[in-house]
Structures are given as structure tokens and as C-alpha cells.
Write a protein that holds these residues in place. Structure first.
Motif, PDB file in Angstrom:
ATOM      1  N   ASP A 293      -3.554  -4.236   6.370  1.00 33.35           N
ATOM      2  CA  ASP A 293      -3.078  -3.066   7.096  1.00 33.35           C
ATOM      3  C   ASP A 293      -2.045  -3.399   8.165  1.00 33.35           C
ATOM      4  O   ASP A 293      -1.802  -2.604   9.075  1.00 33.35           O
ATOM      5  N   PRO A 295       1.667  -3.587   8.892  1.00 28.21           N
ATOM      6  CA  PRO A 295       2.942  -3.162   8.287  1.00 28.21           C
ATOM      7  C   PRO A 295       4.043  -4.216   8.367  1.00 28.21           C
ATOM      8  O   PRO A 295       4.897  -4.297   7.479  1.00 28.21           O
ATOM      9  N   HIS A 298       4.002  -6.577   5.315  1.00 29.14           N
ATOM     10  CA  HIS A 298       4.576  -5.981   4.095  1.00 29.14           C
ATOM     11  C   HIS A 298       6.092  -5.830   4.229  1.00 29.14           C
ATOM     12  O   HIS A 298       6.826  -6.032   3.254  1.00 29.14           O
ATOM     13  N   ARG A 319       7.387   0.321   0.728  1.00 24.95           N
ATOM     14  CA  ARG A 319       6.609   1.564   0.647  1.00 24.95           C
ATOM     15  C   ARG A 319       5.199   1.369   1.216  1.00 24.95           C
ATOM     16  O   ARG A 319       4.637   2.271   1.835  1.00 24.95           O
ATOM     17  N   ARG A 320       4.638   0.173   1.006  1.00 30.64           N
ATOM     18  CA  ARG A 320       3.320  -0.113   1.578  1.00 30.64           C
ATOM     19  C   ARG A 320       3.404  -0.122   3.103  1.00 30.64           C
ATOM     20  O   ARG A 320       2.516   0.407   3.790  1.00 30.64           O
ATOM     21  N   LEU A 322       5.430   1.571   4.884  1.00 30.17           N
ATOM     22  CA  LEU A 322       5.597   2.964   5.312  1.00 30.17           C
ATOM     23  C   LEU A 322       4.316   3.776   5.148  1.00 30.17           C
ATOM     24  O   LEU A 322       4.103   4.745   5.875  1.00 30.17           O
ATOM     25  N   GLU A 323       3.483   3.392   4.218  1.00 26.54           N
ATOM     26  CA  GLU A 323       2.179   4.060   4.102  1.00 26.54           C
ATOM     27  C   GLU A 323       1.353   3.814   5.361  1.00 26.54           C
ATOM     28  O   GLU A 323       0.655   4.702   5.852  1.00 26.54           O
ATOM     29  N   ILE A 324       1.446   2.572   5.861  1.00 24.75           N
ATOM     30  CA  ILE A 324       0.671   2.198   7.052  1.00 24.75           C
ATOM     31  C   ILE A 324       1.317   2.780   8.302  1.00 24.75           C
ATOM     32  O   ILE A 324       0.636   3.287   9.191  1.00 24.75           O
ATOM     33  N   ASN A 325       2.645   2.697   8.369  1.00 21.13           N
ATOM     34  CA  ASN A 325       3.396   3.200   9.527  1.00 21.13           C
ATOM     35  C   ASN A 325       4.566   4.048   9.034  1.00 21.13           C
ATOM     36  O   ASN A 325       5.657   3.531   8.795  1.00 21.13           O
ATOM     37  N   PRO A 326       4.368   5.353   8.890  1.00 21.89           N
ATOM     38  CA  PRO A 326       5.408   6.234   8.335  1.00 21.89           C
ATOM     39  C   PRO A 326       6.710   6.247   9.136  1.00 21.89           C
ATOM     40  O   PRO A 326       7.757   6.594   8.596  1.00 21.89           O
ATOM     41  N   GLN A 332      12.353   1.942   6.342  1.00 18.90           N
ATOM     42  CA  GLN A 332      13.069   3.077   5.757  1.00 18.90           C
ATOM     43  C   GLN A 332      14.511   2.695   5.413  1.00 18.90           C
ATOM     44  O   GLN A 332      15.011   2.992   4.314  1.00 18.90           O
TER      45      GLN A 332
END
Length: 420
Positions: A293, A295, A298, A319-320, A322-326, A332
Motif C-alpha cells: 500500500d 504508492p 509502485h 495505476r496501482r 493512483l489507486e492508493i493515492n488518487p 498521473q
């Protein structure tokens, strides 16, 4: 006549002996009156002939000298600490040789007090960012009381803070030699006057709480510091350019703490520095398994895959993250860039095509693929703008994408958002 000369010589020797004793008494009186400087001056007058005195007077002289310099040190003369220590030690040696121990019990008490004074002075030095001096004093305290290995640990920490890396390595190696662990129980209590939580010896803590000057005693379990020490050694070796020793230190540290993600990352970064990107990638993947977990892990996996043209793996990693920290802006931007780079790669082939019907058909096919990739890159950033509408880096990259696509409407919209 010869008899007279001998008598005179004996009288002269006796006079010198009385002189030393008088100067010692004068120094004692000055010290008792709080005049350590005057006591030092008086005692120096006895220094020249003290080696000829009997053991009792020599012990008295060196013990007093220790007290004088200890007092000078307490009053701000840092250079006096070492003289105080050596003087007390000399007095003890004299008494041990003579078989007498008048001052030895007092010396033990004085040395214990002096060790505390040195530590307090080191604490002040650390507060004033005089880290080199603090480290030297803490090491001095450790040598006075070798059982207090925490002083050696803190000496190394001060040396690191002061950029004295080689000195820190000396201290860290000594910690390893004595088998320092640093774990155990930390005895803490809250200072009633300041409200700060302080750590101290258990007996001292309990007495302070009983006196009412401290409250809320707590016994905290302190984790082992072995991994931290080896990690710091590895970082110092890296700082000094001794990469082989750094790698050995990481190997040793990770053997004891295989799940310490910080150790994995530091070793990975060293391999990256040495140009071994495959090992870096391997260790980053291991770190991501240990801390799924995180970010940043990743994101860094995405970066190294991107550098190695493993585009799909890079996208999965971004993308992983960003899943954890949008709101991870760099993830991005880089995710968007993977699509732009892939699209730009198609342009090279497009530019090699001729005017035949097959080439024109191929050109149109590649252009559509390129535009679709550019659009995916734009979509990533449009999504990012929903949570971060004023980010200049996102807006600038998005404007450039629309410009390359020939999408004038969106180009002008983003340009306006940039205030251009």
C-alpha cells in the motif's frame, strides 16, 4: 663544611615540600570559595615539583586538579573536561600504586557526576547544532562509563548530524564490536514543570515521580537498533563512495530484518546508482510485496519499467499508485506520458511511408492508433484535473497533447485555464 652543605640541602628540600603543600592548601581554599580560576593558578605553582612528593601529596594534588578542572568545565570551558578526567585517573593510579585509597571512593563519585555534566553539555551542543563537539563529548562519557553504551550510540548519531561520517563509522563499528542492541525498556515520565516526556534510568525516574517533580511514569519497550546502525553505516559508505562496503552492510542488515522496506529501498537505490537497473527493479518489486500500500514504491516501479520500455508494466504500476493515492500528480503525468510516447513511436513509421495505396492505408491506420493513444493520454489528465484543477504541470502537458492532436477547441480551453 660538608656537613653544613648536607644540612642546608635537607632544609631546602623540606622548604620545597612545605611550599607544595601551601600551594595546594591555597588552591583548595580558592576552590571552596568558588574561584576555580584562582585555584587553578595556585595549583599550577605546585606542578613543577609534584612528582618528587610522596604518594599522599601527589594523590591530593591530582584529585584537587580534577575537581578544579571539573568546575571550570561546568562553567563553560569545554577543554577542561579531558583534563579533569585525566587528573582523576592519575590520582587513582597513584593511590593504587601506593596501596592507599583515601581519594579513590571520592574520585568514583566525582567521575560519575562529571559524566553527567558532559552529557548535559553534549545535549546543549546538539540543541545549538554543534554536532561535532556533542559527539566527542558523548564518546567521552561512554569511555568514562563503558556500560552506558547508549552514549556511544548517541555519539554516532551526533557525528552523522554534523557530517562527521568517518568518525560516525568509528563509533558504529565500536557499537558492533561490543554487541550493542539498543533494545530493552525505556523508563519515561512527564516533567511537571515543562510538560515534556523525558527518558531516564528507572531508579532516577521512580525517585523523580515520588518527589512530585515528574508524573505519569511509563515503561516503553524499545526496539533493537542493530538494523538502524547497519543501515546508517551503509548510507555513510555510500556517501564516502565505498559502494562495496555499503552493499555488504545492506546484506548484513537485511539478513536480520528481511522485511524492513527501508533497507530494501536503500539497497535498490544503490544498485540503481551503480547502473544495475535489473537488480533495482527486482528489489523494488520485493519492496512492493512487503509494503503493497505504499504508492511511492509502485510509482518507482513504473519509472524503471518506463525507462526499460516495458510500457504495459509501467502502466500497471502507475495505476496501482493512483489507486492508493488518487491525487498522485507525478503518477498521473507519467501514466499520460506512456501513451504519448507510444503514439510518438508510431510517427516514426508514418514518416517512412510513401504515396502508394498500401502506404496511404497504413498511414491512416497508424494515425488513428496515434490519435487514440494521444486521446488516452489526454483522458488521464482530464481525470486528474477533476481533483487538481489548478495544477500547472497537468494543464501544460494537456495543452501540448491537444496541440499535437490538432484539437484547437480543447487547446484554447486549456490555454485559457493556464491564463495565457
Amino acid at each position: 663544611m660538608r656537613t653544613k652543605i648536607l644540612i642546608l640541602a635537607a632544609m631546602s628540600f623540606t622548604m620545597i615540600g612545605f611550599s607544595q603543600k601551601n600551594e595546594i592548601k591555597a588552591a583548595e581554599k580558592a576552590l571552596k570559595g568558588g574561584d576555580a580560576g584562582g585555584a587553578k593558578t595556585a595549583l599550577e605553582a605546585a606542578a613543577g615539583a609534584i612528582s618528587g612528593e610522596d604518594a599522599k601529596v601527589q594523590a591530593q594534588y591530582h584529585y584537587l586538579r580534577g575537581r578544579i578542572y571539573a568546575d571550570l568545565a561546568r562553567k563553560g570551558d569545554d577543554s577542561a573536561f579531558e583534563t579533569a578526567i585525566s587528573s582523576f585517573q592519575k590520582a587513582k593510579e597513584v593511590e593504587e600504586s601506593s596501596g592507599k585509597a583515601k581519594y579513590s571512593p571520592l574520585i568514583a563519585q566525582e567521575m560519575s557526576t562529571l559524566a553527567g555534566d558532559i552529557v548535559n553539555s553534549a545535549i546543549e551542543d546538539n540543541k545549538n547544532e554543534k554536532y561535532k563537539q556533542a559527539g566527542e563529548k558523548l564518546y567521552m562519557s561512554y569511555k568514562l562509563s563503558p556500560r552506558d553504551t547508549n552514549y556511544l550510540y548517541f555519539a554516532a548519531s551526533s557525528a552523522v548530524n554534523g557530517g562527521e561520517y568517518e568518525q560516525a563509522l568509528t563509533y558504529y563499528n565500536e557499537l558492533k564490536e561490543v554487541g550493542y542492541d539498543g533494545g530493552g525498556i525505556e523508563y519515561k515520565a512527564t516533567n511537571v514543570a515543562t510538560g515534556e516526556v523525558e527518558t531516564m534510568e528507572k531508579v532516577q525516574r521512580d525517585l523523580m515521580v515520588k518527589s512530585g517533580t515528574y508524573k505519569d511514569p511509563v515503561d516503553d519497550k524499545a526496539p533493537s537498533k542493530k538494523a538502524e546502525i547497519v543501515k546508517n553505516m551503509a548510507l555513510i559508505y555510500t556517501q564516502l563512495g565505498q559502494d562495496d562496503k555499503a552493499l555488504e552492510a545492506y546484506k548484513s542488515a537485511r539478513a536480520e530484518n528481511p522485511k524492513d522496506v527501508t533497507l530494501i529501498l536503500n539497497e535498490a537505490n544503490l544498485h540503481y546508482k551503480l547502473g544495475d537497473k535489473d537488480k533495482f527493479k527486482e528489489l523494488m518489486a520485493e519492496a512492493a510485496t512487503v509494503a503493497p500500500d505504499n504508492p511511492d514504491l509502485h510509482y518507482n516501479i513504473g519509472v524503471i519499467n518506463m525507462e526499460q520500455d516495458n510500457i504495459e508494466e509501467a502502466r500497471v504500476a502507475y495505476r496501482r499508485a493512483l489507486e492508493i493515492n488518487p491525487g498522485y500528480t507525478n503518477a498521473q503525468l507519467n501514466l499520460s506520458t506512456t501513451y504519448i510516447n507510444e503514439g510518438n513511436g508510431l510517427i516514426d513509421e508514418m514518416n517512412t511511408l510513401g504515396n502508394s495505396r498500401a502506404d496511404i492505408a497504413r498511414y491512416d491506420e497508424l494515425k488513428k492508433q496515434k490519435d487514440d493513444l494521444f486521446q488516452e493520454g489526454a483522458d488521464v489528465l482530464e481525470e486528474a484535473l477533476k481533483t487538481n484543477p489548478d495544477n500547472q504541470a497537468i494543464l501544460t502537458q494537456l495543452k501540448n497533447i491537444y496541440g499535437a492532436m490538432g484539437d484547437n477547441e480543447n487547446f484554447m480551453r486549456i490555454k485559457k485555464l493556464l491564463g495565457e
